[in-house]
Design an enzyme around this catalytic site. Sequence first.
Site, PDB file in Angstrom:
ATOM      1  N   TYR A 150       0.831  -1.213   0.000  1.00 22.62           N
ATOM      2  CA  TYR A 150       0.000   0.000   0.000  1.00 22.62           C
ATOM      3  C   TYR A 150       0.856   1.249   0.000  1.00 22.62           C
ATOM      4  CZ  TYR A 150      -3.722   3.238   1.450  1.00 22.62           C
ATOM      5  OH  TYR A 150      -4.606   4.289   1.536  1.00 22.62           O
ATOM      6  N   ASP A 151       1.777   1.373   0.979  1.00 21.18           N
ATOM      7  CA  ASP A 151       2.475   2.670   1.049  1.00 21.18           C
ATOM      8  C   ASP A 151       3.505   2.838  -0.060  1.00 21.18           C
ATOM      9  OD1 ASP A 151       4.260   1.023   2.517  1.00 21.18           O
ATOM     10  OD2 ASP A 151       3.604   1.846   4.429  1.00 21.18           O
ATOM     11  N   SER A 173     -14.229   2.836  12.772  1.00 19.92           N
ATOM     12  CA  SER A 173     -15.371   1.957  12.507  1.00 19.92           C
ATOM     13  C   SER A 173     -15.383   0.788  13.492  1.00 19.92           C
ATOM     14  CB  SER A 173     -15.381   1.489  11.057  1.00 19.92           C
ATOM     15  OG  SER A 173     -14.100   1.100  10.655  1.00 19.92           O
ATOM     16  N   PRO A 198       0.817  -0.117  21.507  1.00 22.42           N
ATOM     17  CA  PRO A 198       0.756   0.159  22.933  1.00 22.42           C
ATOM     18  C   PRO A 198      -0.446   1.036  23.336  1.00 22.42           C
ATOM     19  CG  PRO A 198       2.338   1.598  21.866  1.00 22.42           C
ATOM     20  CD  PRO A 198       1.784   0.725  20.795  1.00 22.42           C
ATOM     21  N   GLY A 199      -1.183   1.562  22.364  1.00 26.52           N
ATOM     22  CA  GLY A 199      -2.322   2.448  22.697  1.00 26.52           C
ATOM     23  C   GLY A 199      -1.919   3.911  22.749  1.00 26.52           C
TER      24      GLY A 199
HETATM   25  N1  LIG Z   1     -10.131   6.680   4.290  1.00 27.54           N
HETATM   26  C1  LIG Z   1      -8.916   7.046   4.608  1.00 27.54           C
HETATM   27  O1  LIG Z   1      -8.621   7.304   5.791  1.00 27.54           O
HETATM   28  C2  LIG Z   1      -7.864   7.232   3.565  1.00 27.54           C
HETATM   29  C3  LIG Z   1      -6.630   7.738   3.959  1.00 27.54           C
HETATM   30  C4  LIG Z   1      -5.639   7.913   3.000  1.00 27.54           C
HETATM   31  C5  LIG Z   1      -5.893   7.629   1.671  1.00 27.54           C
HETATM   32  N2  LIG Z   1      -7.104   7.140   1.310  1.00 27.54           N
HETATM   33  C6  LIG Z   1      -7.320   6.816  -0.101  1.00 27.54           C
HETATM   34  O2  LIG Z   1      -8.592   7.277  -0.537  1.00 27.54           O
HETATM   35  C7  LIG Z   1      -9.164   6.348  -1.465  1.00 27.54           C
HETATM   36  C8  LIG Z   1     -10.539   5.932  -1.005  1.00 27.54           C
HETATM   37  O3  LIG Z   1     -10.457   5.356   0.289  1.00 27.54           O
HETATM   38  P1  LIG Z   1     -11.767   4.831   1.056  1.00 27.54           P
HETATM   39  O4  LIG Z   1     -11.524   5.016   2.495  1.00 27.54           O
HETATM   40  O5  LIG Z   1     -12.980   5.387   0.428  1.00 27.54           O
HETATM   41  O6  LIG Z   1     -11.654   3.282   0.749  1.00 27.54           O
HETATM   42  P2  LIG Z   1     -12.718   2.189   0.269  1.00 27.54           P
HETATM   43  O7  LIG Z   1     -12.052   0.871   0.402  1.00 27.54           O
HETATM   44  O8  LIG Z   1     -14.024   2.411   0.944  1.00 27.54           O
HETATM   45  O9  LIG Z   1     -12.908   2.562  -1.271  1.00 27.54           O
HETATM   46  C9  LIG Z   1     -12.061   2.127  -2.287  1.00 27.54           C
HETATM   47  C10 LIG Z   1     -12.904   1.811  -3.519  1.00 27.54           C
HETATM   48  O10 LIG Z   1     -12.048   1.370  -4.581  1.00 27.54           O
HETATM   49  C11 LIG Z   1     -12.597   0.201  -5.159  1.00 27.54           C
HETATM   50  N3  LIG Z   1     -11.489  -0.572  -5.743  1.00 27.54           N
HETATM   51  C12 LIG Z   1     -10.477  -1.199  -5.084  1.00 27.54           C
HETATM   52  N4  LIG Z   1      -9.647  -1.786  -5.976  1.00 27.54           N
HETATM   53  C13 LIG Z   1     -10.141  -1.506  -7.217  1.00 27.54           C
HETATM   54  C14 LIG Z   1      -9.747  -1.839  -8.532  1.00 27.54           C
HETATM   55  N5  LIG Z   1      -8.653  -2.583  -8.777  1.00 27.54           N
HETATM   56  N6  LIG Z   1     -10.508  -1.395  -9.572  1.00 27.54           N
HETATM   57  C15 LIG Z   1     -11.616  -0.656  -9.351  1.00 27.54           C
HETATM   58  N7  LIG Z   1     -12.055  -0.318  -8.125  1.00 27.54           N
HETATM   59  C16 LIG Z   1     -11.316  -0.742  -7.069  1.00 27.54           C
HETATM   60  C17 LIG Z   1     -13.292  -0.501  -4.018  1.00 27.54           C
HETATM   61  O11 LIG Z   1     -14.261  -1.439  -4.423  1.00 27.54           O
HETATM   62  C18 LIG Z   1     -13.907   0.683  -3.273  1.00 27.54           C
HETATM   63  O12 LIG Z   1     -15.168   1.028  -3.785  1.00 27.54           O
HETATM   64  C19 LIG Z   1      -8.144   5.213  -1.604  1.00 27.54           C
HETATM   65  O13 LIG Z   1      -7.337   5.478  -2.729  1.00 27.54           O
HETATM   66  C20 LIG Z   1      -7.309   5.323  -0.342  1.00 27.54           C
HETATM   67  O14 LIG Z   1      -6.018   4.839  -0.536  1.00 27.54           O
HETATM   68  C21 LIG Z   1      -8.089   6.924   2.214  1.00 27.54           C
HETATM   69  O1  LIG Z   2      -4.685   7.911   6.703  1.00 28.47           O
HETATM   70  C1  LIG Z   2      -3.874   7.210   6.138  1.00 28.47           C
HETATM   71  O2  LIG Z   2      -2.956   7.656   5.518  1.00 28.47           O
HETATM   72  C2  LIG Z   2      -4.043   5.719   6.183  1.00 28.47           C
HETATM   73  O3  LIG Z   2      -4.703   5.460   7.387  1.00 28.47           O
HETATM   74  C3  LIG Z   2      -5.260   4.230   7.616  1.00 28.47           C
HETATM   75  O4  LIG Z   2      -4.257   3.322   8.102  1.00 28.47           O
HETATM   76  P1  LIG Z   2      -4.092   3.263   9.696  1.00 28.47           P
HETATM   77  O5  LIG Z   2      -3.778   4.603  10.252  1.00 28.47           O
HETATM   78  O6  LIG Z   2      -3.171   2.162  10.038  1.00 28.47           O
HETATM   79  O7  LIG Z   2      -5.588   2.952  10.121  1.00 28.47           O
HETATM   80  P2  LIG Z   2      -6.301   2.008  11.153  1.00 28.47           P
HETATM   81  O8  LIG Z   2      -6.322   0.593  10.705  1.00 28.47           O
HETATM   82  O9  LIG Z   2      -7.602   2.666  11.401  1.00 28.47           O
HETATM   83  O10 LIG Z   2      -5.394   2.065  12.459  1.00 28.47           O
HETATM   84  C4  LIG Z   2      -5.186   3.249  13.191  1.00 28.47           C
HETATM   85  C5  LIG Z   2      -4.589   2.914  14.550  1.00 28.47           C
HETATM   86  O11 LIG Z   2      -5.595   2.285  15.314  1.00 28.47           O
HETATM   87  C6  LIG Z   2      -5.109   1.092  15.889  1.00 28.47           C
HETATM   88  N1  LIG Z   2      -6.268   0.169  15.998  1.00 28.47           N
HETATM   89  C7  LIG Z   2      -6.904  -0.296  14.901  1.00 28.47           C
HETATM   90  C8  LIG Z   2      -8.010  -1.114  15.020  1.00 28.47           C
HETATM   91  C9  LIG Z   2      -8.465  -1.472  16.304  1.00 28.47           C
HETATM   92  O12 LIG Z   2      -9.459  -2.220  16.495  1.00 28.47           O
HETATM   93  N2  LIG Z   2      -7.798  -0.988  17.366  1.00 28.47           N
HETATM   94  C10 LIG Z   2      -6.717  -0.175  17.257  1.00 28.47           C
HETATM   95  O13 LIG Z   2      -6.162   0.246  18.289  1.00 28.47           O
HETATM   96  C11 LIG Z   2      -3.993   0.626  14.978  1.00 28.47           C
HETATM   97  O14 LIG Z   2      -3.034  -0.119  15.698  1.00 28.47           O
HETATM   98  C12 LIG Z   2      -3.418   1.947  14.499  1.00 28.47           C
HETATM   99  O15 LIG Z   2      -2.431   2.387  15.404  1.00 28.47           O
HETATM  100  C13 LIG Z   2      -6.055   3.838   6.404  1.00 28.47           C
HETATM  101  O16 LIG Z   2      -6.778   2.719   6.568  1.00 28.47           O
HETATM  102  C14 LIG Z   2      -5.244   3.879   5.164  1.00 28.47           C
HETATM  103  O17 LIG Z   2      -5.990   3.558   4.030  1.00 28.47           O
HETATM  104  C15 LIG Z   2      -4.827   5.266   5.002  1.00 28.47           C
HETATM  105  O18 LIG Z   2      -4.081   5.425   3.840  1.00 28.47           O
END
Ligand SMILES: NC(=O)c1ccc[n+]([C@@H]2O[C@H](COP(=O)([O-])OP(=O)(O)OC[C@H]3O[C@@H](n4cnc5c(N)ncnc54)[C@H](O)[C@@H]3O)[C@@H](O)[C@H]2O)c1
Ligand SMILES: O=C(O)[C@H]1O[C@H](OP(=O)(O)OP(=O)(O)OC[C@H]2O[C@@H](n3ccc(=O)[nH]c3=O)[C@H](O)[C@@H]2O)[C@H](O)[C@@H](O)[C@@H]1O
Length: 314
Positions: free
Chosen positions: A144-145, A188, A205-206
């Site tokens: 991902y990253d 969520s 660690p929280g």
């Molecule tokens: N939500 C966040 O906190 C967060 C943070 C940083 C970046 N982003 C970026 O924002 C975008 C949207 O994130 P989101 O939270 O809505 O995620 P999400 O998983 O709800 O939405 C992603 C969508 O892309 C579709 N998808 C995945 N792979 C695909 C493919 N190969 N072809 C066509 N469709 C595909 C999925 O079905 C879904 O509808 C992503 O690019 C994600 O990396 C989100």
């Molecule tokens: O904003 C971003 O750039 C990225 O942030 C998230 O990644 P992450 O921060 O790891 O998101 P979470 O899975 O929500 O985790 C956040 C923190 O909560 C913690 N966590 C997660 C789930 C849980 O049940 N309990 C808990 O303590 C994890 O250890 C982590 O430290 C997103 O899911 C990525 O798509 C996004 O690109």
Amino acid sequence: MRILVTGGAGFIGSHLVDRLMENEKNEVIVADNYFTGSKDNLKKWIGHPRFELIRHDVTEPLLVEVDQIYHLACPASPIFYKYNPVKTIKTNVIGTLNMLGLAKRVGARILLTSTSEVYGDPLVHPQDESYWGNVNPIGVRSCYDEGKRVAETLMFDYHRQHGIEIRIARIFNTYGPRMNIDDGRVVSNFIAQAIRNEPLTVQAPGTQTRSFCYVSDMVDGLIRLMEGENTGPINIGNPGEFTMMELAETVKELINPEVEIIGVENTPDDPRQRKPDITKAKELLGWEPKIKLRDGLPLMEEDFRRRLEVPREN
Ligand SMILES: NC(=O)c1ccc[n+]([C@@H]2O[C@H](COP(=O)([O-])OP(=O)(O)OC[C@H]3O[C@@H](n4cnc5c(N)ncnc54)[C@H](O)[C@@H]3O)[C@@H](O)[C@H]2O)c1
Ligand SMILES: O=C(O)[C@H]1O[C@H](OP(=O)(O)OP(=O)(O)OC[C@H]2O[C@@H](n3ccc(=O)[nH]c3=O)[C@H](O)[C@@H]2O)[C@H](O)[C@@H](O)[C@@H]1O
């Protein structure tokens, strides 16, 4: 304006579509493979004359005529992007290449939703856009990253080599209604757990921090970036920073004061701290978030209660 939104059936994408459809001059095409998204998120637009939904995987070329492309397609929750890491890389690299090819052919402006994960486990705090990051290239999060880092590189190479108009948003943790209930992301998870009266699972660690942006603020920032004159990358996020323990306590207080908070194991390479420096977004886009975490969580609770069919008592 004809606008393509890849990943438009997902969480952020469907809110973006709602906002774009409010403008009667826009026609919106969504391309999504429904891996983590759902038609349900777009049900109010299906059948609308200005809206079209295509089941399409962005790792395959797409032929449409559009003026703008919001390229969001990519699973965002760690449990989903780690489920099939090779596919996640293909989506980020081949998917972005295909969308840039489309932008080049039709002369469209393209916006990539990159991520704060390009900063990895950051050694600079808060993170501004000039920081190059601290990313493990061979870890379980790398699909991902590193995938997003290559996507950013492709965007800039197409810009320099072919003159494509590009925009890059570095999104920081975003939350709100329509997140998958069992999505695995922390907000969520905690809200669903609080509603179901299950313990809130704080991963060790929280003390690790995140900064949470409400989805309507995010959509506003993305549209401003697309419409403005700056390529980015620009951080879009809410600088309010919380430890995961603080987040759990806030959810407990607001949603279910009886619920238990437990410590559980973490996953590898979890960033220890994350907070956006949004000076650039303020100066160049005139954007800053409006919704505080305490105001956003109840809006999300309402949506989760409706979908889980657990009404609030009293
Ligand atoms: N939500 C966040 O906190 C967060 C943070 C940083 C970046 N982003 C970026 O924002 C975008 C949207 O994130 P989101 O939270 O809505 O995620 P999400 O998983 O709800 O939405 C992603 C969508 O892309 C579709 N998808 C995945 N792979 C695909 C493919 N190969 N072809 C066509 N469709 C595909 C999925 O079905 C879904 O509808 C992503 O690019 C994600 O990396 C989100
Ligand atoms: O904003 C971003 O750039 C990225 O942030 C998230 O990644 P992450 O921060 O790891 O998101 P979470 O899975 O929500 O985790 C956040 C923190 O909560 C913690 N966590 C997660 C789930 C849980 O049940 N309990 C808990 O303590 C994890 O250890 C982590 O430290 C997103 O899911 C990525 O798509 C996004 O690109």
